[in-house]
Design an enzyme around this catalytic site. Structure first.
Site, short mmCIF file in Angstrom:
data_model
loop_
_atom_site.label_atom_id
_atom_site.label_comp_id
_atom_site.label_asym_id
_atom_site.label_seq_id
_atom_site.Cartn_x
_atom_site.Cartn_y
_atom_site.Cartn_z
CG HIS A 1 -0.38 0.00 2.54
ND1 HIS A 1 -0.08 1.15 3.22
CD2 HIS A 1 -0.04 -1.02 3.36
CE1 HIS A 1 0.42 0.84 4.41
NE2 HIS A 1 0.47 -0.48 4.51
CG ASP B 1 2.70 0.05 7.90
OD1 ASP B 1 2.29 -0.51 6.87
OD2 ASP B 1 1.97 0.30 8.88
CD GLU C 1 -2.98 -1.46 5.47
OE1 GLU C 1 -3.05 -2.44 6.22
OE2 GLU C 1 -2.45 -0.38 5.81
CD GLU C 2 -1.36 2.30 7.56
OE1 GLU C 2 -2.12 1.87 8.45
OE2 GLU C 2 -0.18 1.93 7.44
CD GLU D 1 1.02 -4.05 5.50
OE1 GLU D 1 1.81 -3.35 6.16
OE2 GLU D 1 -0.02 -3.60 5.00
CG HIS E 1 0.39 2.90 12.63
ND1 HIS E 1 -0.91 2.44 12.71
CD2 HIS E 1 0.84 2.50 11.42
CE1 HIS E 1 -1.21 1.80 11.59
NE2 HIS E 1 -0.14 1.82 10.80
#
Length: 418
Positions: A107, A136, A170-171, A195, A387
């Site tokens: 992604h 990510d 995706e997030e 991922e 994140h």
């Protein structure tokens, strides 16, 4: 003498087990090593395109970048509008001379808001490259692009169809791309998802994932009755007080339902400070490892709130919205993961951890939804801090992950891995 003979036999067996590890593909390993500086440059370029899910301009820029890179590799490309939100899904297709249909997914979006680079710049420190979204999942994109380049340079075309699919949401739950991922997953024999794997600085051993959690969102809504907070509070039915009571008594309900997890995360109540609030609501993050977990959890929560009220004449309702299904690699996925272990062992005997489950959710679940494709997750770079502040990848994971992805595709095409 008998004991000595047994000892010699044991030593011989151990020696055989060590020599059974295959030697690496020397050309592919050398090509992977040579490609490391190019991968680092690709990571730098990707990180400098800020592409948070809500960043319209950034998502457009990274889609353009990825499409250009795929075209340069010889792919026939498409930009497919996401069915929800903004942005386009980038699809690249290669036609080969073999029989296997292989899809690679990653992604393009991150969780970081615009201008994060101002406080978290791309930088190199020792074995780590830092930058928002670098693990990510911009590391995953880099591994895909450079693995294909390695294989192109080697003249490998032993596949019927090689598809690359990069989505922009995706997030945010893949709401605009999940159906396409699921549809294409059902049209391929194997899906490799890129991922990241956890950094060795954290877990000691790089790995691949055999399972990811499903994700759902729980909502608790309380209906009470408003009243003047100073002159007539007893005439009201305080929804905020009842919500607080229900949050406390339901916080551990998921522990009694195998394969589910619940954490209440946000709440709202009232509109003015001098009124007893008639409405209040809370939202919770739900993680699922079983297909029927969401409904079982919703029913258990509703039973709990119905059976015990603190504020009379209030009504509490539980709603559950499933976002992602759980992913389980199954027997075929585990067999492919075991083959990946053998490939990793070619690189100086290094181990590859088969991680049974993670609390995170990924697009592997959508790719596996039809049950037709073999799906393997976490073939991206080793990193950590996703994140969060100071996300990074480990530079020494670049060569082995390039080698692993490339060798897996070669073996899939040859029918050695299934």
């Amino acid at each position: 003498m008998l004991r000595h003979a047994r000892l010699l036999a044991l030593c011989a067996a151990l020696a055989a087990s060590f020599t059974a590890v295959a030697a690496p593909d020397a050309r592919l390993l050398a090509a992977s090593q040579k490609a490391e500086p190019e991968v680092i440059e690709t990571l730098r370029e990707l990180v400098h395109i800020e592409s948070g899910t809500a960043n319209v301009e950034g998502i457009a820029k990274i889609a353009e970048y990825c499409e250009g890179r795929l075209k340069a590799l010889g792919a026939k490309t498409e930009r497919i509008k996401a069915t929800k939100g903004h942005g386009s899904i980038v699809k690249g297709s290669f036609t080969g001379t073999g029989t296997q249909r292989i899809m690679l997914i990653a992604h393009m979006d991150t969780v970081y808001p615009a201008n994060t680079l101002a406080t978290q710049p791309y930088r190199r420190e020792g074995n780590k490259l830092y930058g928002p979204g670098i693990a990510d999942d911009k590391g995953g994109i880099a591994v895909i692009l450079h693995s294909i380049k390695l294989l192109n340079d080697a003249g490998w075309k032993n596949y019927a169809q090689l598809t690359v699919l990069l989505n922009p949401d995706e997030e945010g739950g893949s709401g605009g791309s999940s159906e396409l991922i699921a549809t294409l997953g059902g049209e391929h024999d194997v899906v490799l998802s890129f991922e990241p794997t956890a950094a060795k600085a954290v877990v000691k051993t790089e790995g691949v994932l055999l399972g990811t959690s499903g994700i759902a969102f729980a909502t608790m809504e309380v209906q009470g009755r408003s009243a003047h907070a100073g002159a007539a509070p007893d005439q009201g039915r305080n929804a905020l007080v009842e919500l607080s009571h229900q949050i406390l008594q339901t916080k551990d309900v998921a522990k009694g339902i195998p394969g589910t997890q619940l954490n209440w995360t946000t709440s709202t109540s009232g509109t003015v400070g001098n009124q007893i609030p008639e409405k209040a609501s809370a939202h919770g993050d739900v993680r699922l490892q079983v297909s029927d977990g969401a409904e079982k959890l919703r029913a258990a929560l509703q039973e709990k709130v119905d059976s015990n009220r603190l504020v009379p004449d209030t009504t509490t309702t539980i709603k559950m919205q499933v976002n992602r299904p759980a992913f389980n690699a199954g027997d075929r996925g585990r067999a492919l993961a075991l083959h990946a272990q053998k490939i990793y062992a070619e690189l100086d005997g290094r181990p590859l951890l088969l991680v049974p489950m993670t609390g995170g959710g990924t697009d592997a679940a959508f790719a596996a939804r039809s049950g037709k494709a073999v799906v393997l997750e976490s073939l991206g770079l080793a990193g950590f801090g996703y994140h969060a502040r100071d996300e990074y990848i480990e530079i020494d994971s670049i060569v082995p992950r390039l080698y692993l992805a490339s060798r897996l595709m070669i073996d899939l095409g040859a029918g050695v891995a299934k």
